[in-house]
Scaffold this motif. Sequence first.
Motif, PDB file in Angstrom:
ATOM      1  N   TRP A  16     -11.037  32.406 -80.135  1.00 43.20           N
ATOM      2  CA  TRP A  16     -11.786  31.455 -80.035  1.00 43.20           C
ATOM      3  C   TRP A  16     -10.720  31.242 -80.325  1.00 43.20           C
ATOM      4  O   TRP A  16     -11.217  29.222 -79.356  1.00 43.20           O
ATOM      5  CB  TRP A  16     -12.452  32.036 -81.860  1.00 43.20           C
ATOM      6  CG  TRP A  16     -12.568  30.909 -82.794  1.00 43.20           C
ATOM      7  CD1 TRP A  16     -13.175  30.177 -82.332  1.00 43.20           C
ATOM      8  CD2 TRP A  16     -11.188  30.561 -83.458  1.00 43.20           C
ATOM      9  NE1 TRP A  16     -13.031  29.624 -83.324  1.00 43.20           N
ATOM     10  CE2 TRP A  16     -12.105  29.466 -84.444  1.00 43.20           C
ATOM     11  CE3 TRP A  16     -10.232  31.224 -83.906  1.00 43.20           C
ATOM     12  CZ2 TRP A  16     -11.394  28.651 -85.446  1.00 43.20           C
ATOM     13  CZ3 TRP A  16      -9.794  30.732 -84.945  1.00 43.20           C
ATOM     14  CH2 TRP A  16     -10.532  29.473 -86.198  1.00 43.20           C
ATOM     15  N   LEU A  17      -9.754  30.996 -80.329  1.00 40.09           N
ATOM     16  CA  LEU A  17      -8.850  29.909 -80.696  1.00 40.09           C
ATOM     17  C   LEU A  17      -8.045  29.403 -79.173  1.00 40.09           C
ATOM     18  O   LEU A  17      -7.710  28.455 -79.474  1.00 40.09           O
ATOM     19  CB  LEU A  17      -7.490  30.709 -81.371  1.00 40.09           C
ATOM     20  CG  LEU A  17      -6.183  29.710 -81.823  1.00 40.09           C
ATOM     21  CD1 LEU A  17      -6.813  28.650 -82.491  1.00 40.09           C
ATOM     22  CD2 LEU A  17      -5.311  30.582 -82.369  1.00 40.09           C
ATOM     23  N   LEU A  21      -8.870  25.432 -78.638  1.00 39.14           N
ATOM     24  CA  LEU A  21      -7.572  23.958 -78.712  1.00 39.14           C
ATOM     25  C   LEU A  21      -7.895  23.830 -77.483  1.00 39.14           C
ATOM     26  O   LEU A  21      -7.579  22.799 -76.902  1.00 39.14           O
ATOM     27  CB  LEU A  21      -5.943  25.510 -78.958  1.00 39.14           C
ATOM     28  CG  LEU A  21      -5.725  25.277 -80.247  1.00 39.14           C
ATOM     29  CD1 LEU A  21      -4.429  26.240 -79.797  1.00 39.14           C
ATOM     30  CD2 LEU A  21      -5.880  24.270 -80.813  1.00 39.14           C
TER      31      LEU A  21
ATOM     32  N   TYR B   6      -7.408  38.069 -92.268  1.00 39.24           N
ATOM     33  CA  TYR B   6      -7.799  37.269 -91.321  1.00 39.24           C
ATOM     34  C   TYR B   6      -8.727  35.614 -91.744  1.00 39.24           C
ATOM     35  O   TYR B   6      -8.430  35.087 -90.788  1.00 39.24           O
ATOM     36  CB  TYR B   6      -9.024  38.250 -91.487  1.00 39.24           C
ATOM     37  CG  TYR B   6      -9.704  39.551 -90.961  1.00 39.24           C
ATOM     38  CD1 TYR B   6      -9.576  39.025 -89.345  1.00 39.24           C
ATOM     39  CD2 TYR B   6      -9.378  40.107 -91.141  1.00 39.24           C
ATOM     40  CE1 TYR B   6      -8.966  39.812 -88.100  1.00 39.24           C
ATOM     41  CE2 TYR B   6      -9.608  41.407 -90.423  1.00 39.24           C
ATOM     42  CZ  TYR B   6      -9.352  41.045 -88.571  1.00 39.24           C
ATOM     43  OH  TYR B   6      -9.161  41.517 -87.747  1.00 39.24           O
ATOM     44  N   VAL B   9      -5.121  33.652 -90.980  1.00 41.02           N
ATOM     45  CA  VAL B   9      -5.176  33.543 -89.998  1.00 41.02           C
ATOM     46  C   VAL B   9      -6.211  32.525 -89.384  1.00 41.02           C
ATOM     47  O   VAL B   9      -5.841  31.942 -88.614  1.00 41.02           O
ATOM     48  CB  VAL B   9      -5.319  35.036 -89.159  1.00 41.02           C
ATOM     49  CG1 VAL B   9      -5.856  34.151 -87.281  1.00 41.02           C
ATOM     50  CG2 VAL B   9      -4.792  36.186 -89.410  1.00 41.02           C
ATOM     51  N   LEU B  10      -7.645  33.030 -90.117  1.00 46.09           N
ATOM     52  CA  LEU B  10      -8.422  31.411 -89.498  1.00 46.09           C
ATOM     53  C   LEU B  10      -7.761  30.268 -90.078  1.00 46.09           C
ATOM     54  O   LEU B  10      -8.094  29.471 -89.323  1.00 46.09           O
ATOM     55  CB  LEU B  10      -9.970  31.882 -90.309  1.00 46.09           C
ATOM     56  CG  LEU B  10     -10.335  32.930 -89.917  1.00 46.09           C
ATOM     57  CD1 LEU B  10     -11.850  33.863 -90.229  1.00 46.09           C
ATOM     58  CD2 LEU B  10     -10.973  33.276 -87.869  1.00 46.09           C
ATOM     59  N   ALA B  13      -5.159  29.296 -88.261  1.00 44.78           N
ATOM     60  CA  ALA B  13      -5.889  28.526 -86.740  1.00 44.78           C
ATOM     61  C   ALA B  13      -6.841  26.796 -87.174  1.00 44.78           C
ATOM     62  O   ALA B  13      -6.232  26.426 -86.115  1.00 44.78           O
ATOM     63  CB  ALA B  13      -6.721  29.134 -85.771  1.00 44.78           C
ATOM     64  N   GLY B  14      -7.720  26.919 -88.197  1.00 48.62           N
ATOM     65  CA  GLY B  14      -8.055  26.151 -88.144  1.00 48.62           C
ATOM     66  C   GLY B  14      -6.602  24.281 -88.053  1.00 48.62           C
ATOM     67  O   GLY B  14      -7.291  23.554 -88.052  1.00 48.62           O
ATOM     68  N   ALA B  16      -4.256  24.585 -86.670  1.00 47.95           N
ATOM     69  CA  ALA B  16      -3.266  24.197 -84.825  1.00 47.95           C
ATOM     70  C   ALA B  16      -4.841  23.631 -84.794  1.00 47.95           C
ATOM     71  O   ALA B  16      -4.346  21.866 -83.822  1.00 47.95           O
ATOM     72  CB  ALA B  16      -3.384  25.504 -84.185  1.00 47.95           C
ATOM     73  N   ASN B  17      -6.055  23.803 -84.749  1.00 48.18           N
ATOM     74  CA  ASN B  17      -7.384  22.875 -84.267  1.00 48.18           C
ATOM     75  C   ASN B  17      -6.622  21.336 -84.572  1.00 48.18           C
ATOM     76  O   ASN B  17      -6.892  21.004 -83.434  1.00 48.18           O
ATOM     77  CB  ASN B  17      -8.319  23.262 -84.428  1.00 48.18           C
ATOM     78  CG  ASN B  17      -8.510  24.361 -83.359  1.00 48.18           C
ATOM     79  OD1 ASN B  17      -9.428  24.023 -82.538  1.00 48.18           O
ATOM     80  ND2 ASN B  17      -8.745  25.171 -83.924  1.00 48.18           N
ATOM     81  N   ILE B  68     -16.156  36.885 -96.950  1.00 43.78           N
ATOM     82  CA  ILE B  68     -16.443  35.792 -95.851  1.00 43.78           C
ATOM     83  C   ILE B  68     -16.620  36.229 -94.610  1.00 43.78           C
ATOM     84  O   ILE B  68     -16.548  34.935 -94.114  1.00 43.78           O
ATOM     85  CB  ILE B  68     -14.692  36.280 -95.856  1.00 43.78           C
ATOM     86  CG1 ILE B  68     -14.019  36.970 -94.954  1.00 43.78           C
ATOM     87  CG2 ILE B  68     -13.572  36.416 -97.111  1.00 43.78           C
ATOM     88  CD1 ILE B  68     -12.254  36.538 -94.835  1.00 43.78           C
ATOM     89  N   ALA B  69     -17.424  36.974 -93.737  1.00 38.53           N
ATOM     90  CA  ALA B  69     -17.918  36.630 -92.938  1.00 38.53           C
ATOM     91  C   ALA B  69     -18.940  35.543 -92.522  1.00 38.53           C
ATOM     92  O   ALA B  69     -18.540  34.772 -91.033  1.00 38.53           O
ATOM     93  CB  ALA B  69     -18.837  38.082 -92.716  1.00 38.53           C
ATOM     94  N   ALA B  72     -16.679  32.788 -92.730  1.00 38.72           N
ATOM     95  CA  ALA B  72     -16.021  32.314 -90.981  1.00 38.72           C
ATOM     96  C   ALA B  72     -16.585  32.277 -89.564  1.00 38.72           C
ATOM     97  O   ALA B  72     -16.136  31.707 -89.472  1.00 38.72           O
ATOM     98  CB  ALA B  72     -15.208  33.844 -91.269  1.00 38.72           C
ATOM     99  N   PHE B  75     -17.301  28.648 -89.671  1.00 32.84           N
ATOM    100  CA  PHE B  75     -16.275  27.571 -89.690  1.00 32.84           C
ATOM    101  C   PHE B  75     -15.728  27.627 -88.203  1.00 32.84           C
ATOM    102  O   PHE B  75     -15.598  26.969 -87.191  1.00 32.84           O
ATOM    103  CB  PHE B  75     -14.657  28.554 -90.425  1.00 32.84           C
ATOM    104  CG  PHE B  75     -13.693  27.680 -90.270  1.00 32.84           C
ATOM    105  CD1 PHE B  75     -13.508  26.329 -90.753  1.00 32.84           C
ATOM    106  CD2 PHE B  75     -12.718  29.051 -89.578  1.00 32.84           C
ATOM    107  CE1 PHE B  75     -12.353  26.598 -90.026  1.00 32.84           C
ATOM    108  CE2 PHE B  75     -11.467  28.028 -89.286  1.00 32.84           C
ATOM    109  CZ  PHE B  75     -11.152  27.329 -89.176  1.00 32.84           C
ATOM    110  N   CYS B  76     -15.992  28.781 -86.861  1.00 30.61           N
ATOM    111  CA  CYS B  76     -15.622  29.294 -86.137  1.00 30.61           C
ATOM    112  C   CYS B  76     -16.143  28.679 -85.263  1.00 30.61           C
ATOM    113  O   CYS B  76     -15.594  27.693 -83.957  1.00 30.61           O
ATOM    114  CB  CYS B  76     -15.432  31.415 -85.648  1.00 30.61           C
ATOM    115  SG  CYS B  76     -14.459  31.669 -86.742  1.00 30.61           S
ATOM    116  N   THR B  79     -15.824  24.505 -85.785  1.00 30.56           N
ATOM    117  CA  THR B  79     -14.072  24.810 -85.193  1.00 30.56           C
ATOM    118  C   THR B  79     -14.318  24.700 -83.499  1.00 30.56           C
ATOM    119  O   THR B  79     -13.140  23.630 -82.336  1.00 30.56           O
ATOM    120  CB  THR B  79     -12.871  25.415 -85.264  1.00 30.56           C
ATOM    121  OG1 THR B  79     -13.362  25.823 -86.746  1.00 30.56           O
ATOM    122  CG2 THR B  79     -12.098  24.614 -84.959  1.00 30.56           C
ATOM    123  N   SER B  87     -13.324  19.458 -86.520  1.00 30.49           N
ATOM    124  CA  SER B  87     -12.386  20.827 -87.385  1.00 30.49           C
ATOM    125  C   SER B  87     -11.076  20.195 -88.556  1.00 30.49           C
ATOM    126  O   SER B  87     -11.880  21.559 -90.135  1.00 30.49           O
ATOM    127  CB  SER B  87     -11.103  21.241 -86.773  1.00 30.49           C
ATOM    128  OG  SER B  87     -11.160  21.485 -85.205  1.00 30.49           O
TER     129      SER B  87
END
Lengths: 65, 272
Positions: A16-17, A21, B6, B9-10, B13-14, B16-17, B68-69, B72, B75-76, B79, B87
């Motif tokens: 996904w990441l 990106l 988790y 990490v998410l 990663a968000g 980073a996006n 949280i599923a 999450a 959100f994924c 993104t 994002s």
Amino acid sequence: MTFVRLAWLPLLIALWLTASLLGKLWRYAPTPEPVDKRTGNAVQAFLGAQGWTLARSEALTAGGV
Amino acid sequence: MDAGKYAAVLLVAGCANGFAVDVAAQWHQTGVASLLSSFGVSPLAFAIVAIGALVLAREARFPDQAEIAPGAIIFCILTLIPSSFLSWVALGIFAIWLATMVKGRVRSASLLFAGLAAISVWAIIGEPRAARVILPFDAAVTAALLAALHDTVVREGNIVGTASGHQIIVLASCSAFHVLPLALLGWRAMVLFDASQAGRETNRNLALHAFALAAILLALGYLRLVLMAWSPKTYAVAHGPWGSALFDCLLVLAVITVAHATCAPRRGELRA
């Protein structure tokens, strides 16, 4: 089987990441500037008029200049 | 890995996006040299993300891990849409949603990410609009301060300088207010990072130090603007690479110092 117990979840998150990106990099990639052939020709003509040729340039480079 | 890790990490990663666009643009402009400017992303932003993620990963205990599923997954999906703005919006909503499920330091850590998202959304939407009011105000304050050093100060709109010909246009990135939101969030993150401060954070203590930090940063910002508007020589010093680096260092130093002061034990108090 809960959300957090899935063994392949880290791999899914990595995918996904990467996808998210790459999508952004593709969308926001700078567009290459169009090459103006006329400008290029004019520069070459100018350099030619000064006695500068590709062959001379290469010879100078080979000569360590 | 539990849900707290988790979530961390998410959220990272968000971020980073959200930063991907700035990093790519900086890389395209300056290549390897972008490493020296931390890819155009403020070191404070890196600190905020790192502290938020660490606190979440170490301390988050969600009541039901599967809770949280849904958030999450949404959100994924959001993104994946190639939009930097979306994002940040998705990250902000996800972080606030997570914050509603936890308490204390973990809630604060989650809200750090929401704050970072809000600052980025503000920079995209709010700041260009607010600039019509803020920039002339900055120029007026600079003119008032410059008048103490120079006899003939001129100011019109966001243009300020001297009648002898040296004038500057105050742009959004030069504004004294530009760095405030990120610096204050960085300070809050650093206070949160000091675990010994847990439970002793009073609103009064936090508000006092936040005001102090804002005052220091505004003073630094206006000092830089006055130097830039004073003469071409001082402009070159304050606006050049060395001047920029110096003011950036002073900013980070101010944030760290005030964060340290916020966490310092009060008089008559012994730290365990």
